[in-house]
Scaffold this motif. Structure first.
Motif, PDB file in Angstrom:
ATOM      1  N   TYR A  57       0.828  -1.209   0.000  1.00  0.00           N
ATOM      2  CA  TYR A  57       0.000   0.000   0.000  1.00  0.00           C
ATOM      3  C   TYR A  57       0.863   1.259   0.000  1.00  0.00           C
ATOM      4  CZ  TYR A  57      -3.817  -3.184   1.275  1.00  0.00           C
ATOM      5  OH  TYR A  57      -4.732  -4.193   1.295  1.00  0.00           O
ATOM      6  N   VAL A  61       1.471   5.162  -2.502  1.00  0.00           N
ATOM      7  CA  VAL A  61       1.561   6.527  -1.980  1.00  0.00           C
ATOM      8  C   VAL A  61       2.902   7.159  -2.362  1.00  0.00           C
ATOM      9  CG1 VAL A  61       1.594   7.935   0.112  1.00  0.00           C
ATOM     10  CG2 VAL A  61      -0.010   6.022  -0.086  1.00  0.00           C
ATOM     11  N   ALA A  65       2.839  10.344  -4.819  1.00  0.00           N
ATOM     12  CA  ALA A  65       3.251  11.609  -4.203  1.00  0.00           C
ATOM     13  C   ALA A  65       4.139  12.421  -5.143  1.00  0.00           C
ATOM     14  CB  ALA A  65       3.974  11.338  -2.894  1.00  0.00           C
ATOM     15  N   THR A  69       0.406  17.253  -5.143  1.00  0.00           N
ATOM     16  CA  THR A  69      -0.406  17.176  -3.928  1.00  0.00           C
ATOM     17  C   THR A  69      -1.851  16.779  -4.222  1.00  0.00           C
ATOM     18  OG1 THR A  69      -0.802  19.564  -4.111  1.00  0.00           O
ATOM     19  CG2 THR A  69       1.017  18.849  -2.696  1.00  0.00           C
ATOM     20  N   LEU A  72      -1.993  13.092  -4.717  1.00  0.00           N
ATOM     21  CA  LEU A  72      -1.828  12.426  -3.430  1.00  0.00           C
ATOM     22  C   LEU A  72      -3.119  12.503  -2.615  1.00  0.00           C
ATOM     23  CD1 LEU A  72      -0.012  10.970  -1.415  1.00  0.00           C
ATOM     24  CD2 LEU A  72       0.785  13.202  -0.610  1.00  0.00           C
ATOM     25  N   ALA A  73      -3.766  13.662  -2.650  1.00  0.00           N
ATOM     26  CA  ALA A  73      -5.038  13.799  -1.945  1.00  0.00           C
ATOM     27  C   ALA A  73      -6.093  12.869  -2.545  1.00  0.00           C
ATOM     28  CB  ALA A  73      -5.512  15.248  -2.013  1.00  0.00           C
ATOM     29  N   THR A  76      -5.519   9.315  -1.478  1.00  0.00           N
ATOM     30  CA  THR A  76      -5.836   9.190  -0.056  1.00  0.00           C
ATOM     31  C   THR A  76      -7.340   9.029   0.144  1.00  0.00           C
ATOM     32  OG1 THR A  76      -3.914  10.527   0.554  1.00  0.00           O
ATOM     33  CG2 THR A  76      -5.646  10.275   2.207  1.00  0.00           C
ATOM     34  N   THR A  79      -8.504   5.515  -1.446  1.00  0.00           N
ATOM     35  CA  THR A  79      -8.170   4.322  -0.664  1.00  0.00           C
ATOM     36  C   THR A  79      -8.931   4.276   0.654  1.00  0.00           C
ATOM     37  OG1 THR A  79      -6.217   5.507   0.184  1.00  0.00           O
ATOM     38  CG2 THR A  79      -5.879   4.002  -1.660  1.00  0.00           C
ATOM     39  N   SER A  80      -9.348   5.430   1.160  1.00  0.00           N
ATOM     40  CA  SER A  80     -10.156   5.409   2.384  1.00  0.00           C
ATOM     41  C   SER A  80     -11.523   4.798   2.108  1.00  0.00           C
ATOM     42  CB  SER A  80     -10.303   6.823   2.948  1.00  0.00           C
ATOM     43  OG  SER A  80     -11.066   7.646   2.082  1.00  0.00           O
ATOM     44  N   THR A 304      -1.606  11.591  11.900  1.00  0.00           N
ATOM     45  CA  THR A 304      -1.403  10.699  10.760  1.00  0.00           C
ATOM     46  C   THR A 304      -0.073   9.974  10.851  1.00  0.00           C
ATOM     47  OG1 THR A 304      -2.749  12.158   9.367  1.00  0.00           O
ATOM     48  CG2 THR A 304      -1.305  10.584   8.246  1.00  0.00           C
ATOM     49  N   GLN A 308       0.485   5.909  11.605  1.00  0.00           N
ATOM     50  CA  GLN A 308       1.173   5.017  10.671  1.00  0.00           C
ATOM     51  C   GLN A 308       2.092   4.056  11.422  1.00  0.00           C
ATOM     52  OE1 GLN A 308       1.110   4.629   7.172  1.00  0.00           O
ATOM     53  NE2 GLN A 308      -0.787   5.772   7.432  1.00  0.00           N
ATOM     54  N   TYR A 373       9.150   9.583   8.772  1.00  0.00           N
ATOM     55  CA  TYR A 373       8.159  10.443   8.127  1.00  0.00           C
ATOM     56  C   TYR A 373       8.464  11.940   8.280  1.00  0.00           C
ATOM     57  CZ  TYR A 373       5.452   6.110   8.288  1.00  0.00           C
ATOM     58  OH  TYR A 373       5.027   4.808   8.149  1.00  0.00           O
TER      59      TYR A 373
END
Length: 483
Positions: A57, A61, A65, A69, A72-73, A76, A79-80, A304, A308, A373
């Motif tokens: 997964y 990302v 990325a 942006t 990437l948003a 996100t 996948t949610s 966040t 992770q 991160y």
């Protein structure tokens, strides 16, 4: 209904039946040392596969990325939507594990009963996959309705249209993963997940950026890579099962077209509460993100990052919980109270020991872990690092409870006890956990720390309730047999 297994192919099924009889006899001679070894042999590969799956997964990302942006948003958000429906579906087909393990432990007609469960598990994977597809295709309208950026929502919708096709292969692959694990070949799951990591990485590199002469598809390329990975994993499981003479004896794919409605209904009865429990737990952590987001972008970013790392640590007890379901199912099918008891001791001891190691790491080297991160040397990240470090300390505190509730749910699942644990999850996660998180976040000065204290409260209460039920399993009549 299907005829007796021996009537299907006596030359093939007779050796497999002998293997199962030997396995059943071995269960009666269980010892605590032997149970520790069995749990490690089964749990370590499953935990490793879970960790590798997180890496699969993460690959999406990392590549997306680089596109920007908004992309990437979009991934996100997508996948949610896709992720929660997939995990609920995996909970539904998770009923196959205790059913098959109990049949294997019982020995009598084990081939036939296991075959019935896995075939109908594959049927259920098709139904569940269609459900995921419907949810995924409804993701874009949901995003528009909730006020997301229109451009981001459109990109997420395009991504979900392709990704939704992978739903049935992904859920079916997990049925086959349960099959190989029940037959004590869980290491196959690890290596197949390594294959998934390689295929997904290569697919993203080729299809997102247009390498090796392929068209640069951007976000659609990431979705296509995930689809190819899902198909590759399913093909790998089928090929391995058919190539292994012991697994091939189970004739798993024979007469797959033939329905077995009673067994399908049993999978639904046992699996639906598992799926609902998954939704309750996933929903709590999803709600925690919304609560933290209302406190500000900085606190959400810290949440966040810390989550992770906590999720990474959780994959180990989650894998051992899957092993616990199989081991308890085997002993319960064999009618061994002692085996069930020793399986519980072994898995709880192993999990709590590992949870202590993870907790100590979060307490002693939080900055080292967060550096994965966050640039900890960047002064502009100082406040983010401070909040994330505080959340890591709370995460260290609930490692024991998180690990305990995962394996206790797995132990109870091995006894096909799923409805009451779901009720416990609602009480623990939502009545206690969410209410505490909401109150502390908005009626005290704790902010994001209050949300995480709420998460810890939910995990603590749930683990206590699950532990109480496991402790009283015999008085509640959950264990079969008298050995």
């Amino acid at each position: 209904m299907e005829p007796h297994a021996a009537s299907l192919d006596p030359l093939v099924d007779a050796p497999a039946a002998a293997d199962m009889a030997h396995a059943g006899a071995h269960l009666h001679a269980v010892s605590l040392k032997g149970e520790f070894v069995a749990m490690l042999r089964l749990g370590v590969p499953l935990a490793a596969a879970n960790l590798l799956q997180m890496a699969v997964y993460a690959i999406d990302v990392i590549f997306v990325a680089q596109l920007g942006t908004k992309q990437l948003a979009a991934i996100t958000l997508a996948t949610s939507v896709y992720g929660i429906s997939i995990f609920c579906s995996l909970g539904l087909i998770g009923a196959v594990a205790p059913m098959a393990a109990t049949a294997l432990g019982r020995g009598r007609h084990a081939l036939r009963e296991m075959r019935r469960s896995f075939r109908m598990g594959l049927w259920m994977s098709a139904f569940a996959g269609i459900f995921v597809m419907i949810v995924a295709l409804g993701g874009e309208p949901l995003m528009h309705a909730t006020g997301q950026d229109p451009e981001v929502a459109n990109m997420a919708g395009d991504y979900l249209q392709i990704l939704s096709i992978a739903a049935i292969p992904v859920v079916a692959s997990n049925v086959l993963r349960i099959f190989v694990s029940t037959l004590d070949k869980a290491v196959i799951a690890t290596w197949v997940t390594v294959l998934a990591l390689v295929v997904n990485s290569f697919g993203n590199w080729v299809l997102i950026f247009g390498n090796l002469g392929a068209p640069a598809l951007g976000l659609r390329g990431a979705a296509l890579a995930s689809l190819i990975t899902g198909l590759a994993v399913l093909a790998a499981y089928i090929a391995i099962i058919q190539a292994d003479r012991h697994m091939r004896r189970h004739y798993l794919f024979g007469r797959l077209w033939k329905p077995d409605w009673p067994r399908l209904a049993e999978i639904w009865r046992i699996g639906l509460p598992i799926a609902a429990l998954t939704l309750a737990e996933g929903g709590l952590f999803g709600a925690a993100a919304f609560l933290t987001g209302a406190l500000g972008a900085l606190q959400l970013a810290a949440h966040t990052v810390a989550l992770q790392l906590a999720a990474l640590a959780f994959q180990v007890p989650f894998g051992f919980g899957q092993a616990a379901t199989i081991r308890v199912g085997l002993h319960n099918g064999a009618g061994s109270h002692r085996g069930v008891h020793l399986a519980g001791i072994a898995i709880v001891t192993l999990t709590l020991g590992l949870a202590i190691v993870f907790a100590l790491a979060m307490v002693l080297i939080p900055h080292t872990l967060l550096s994965i991160y966050i640039d900890i040397d960047d002064t502009s990240s100082a406040e983010l690092l401070s909040i994330a470090t505080a959340l890591m300390l709370i995460a260290a505190g609930f490692q024991l409870f998180d690990g305990a509730q995962a394996v206790l749910a797995g132990l109870l699942r091995g006894l096909a006890d799923t409805r009451i644990p779901f009720v416990f999850a609602v009480i623990g996660y939502w009545v206690c956990g969410f209410v505490t998180a909401w109150y502390l976040a908005f009626h005290t000065d704790l902010g994001a720390k209050g949300v995480w204290i709420g998460l810890a409260t939910g995990l603590f209460v749930t683990s206590l309730l699950m532990g109480w039920r496991w402790h009283r399993r015999e008085r509640l009549g959950l264990v079969t047999g008298t050995i």
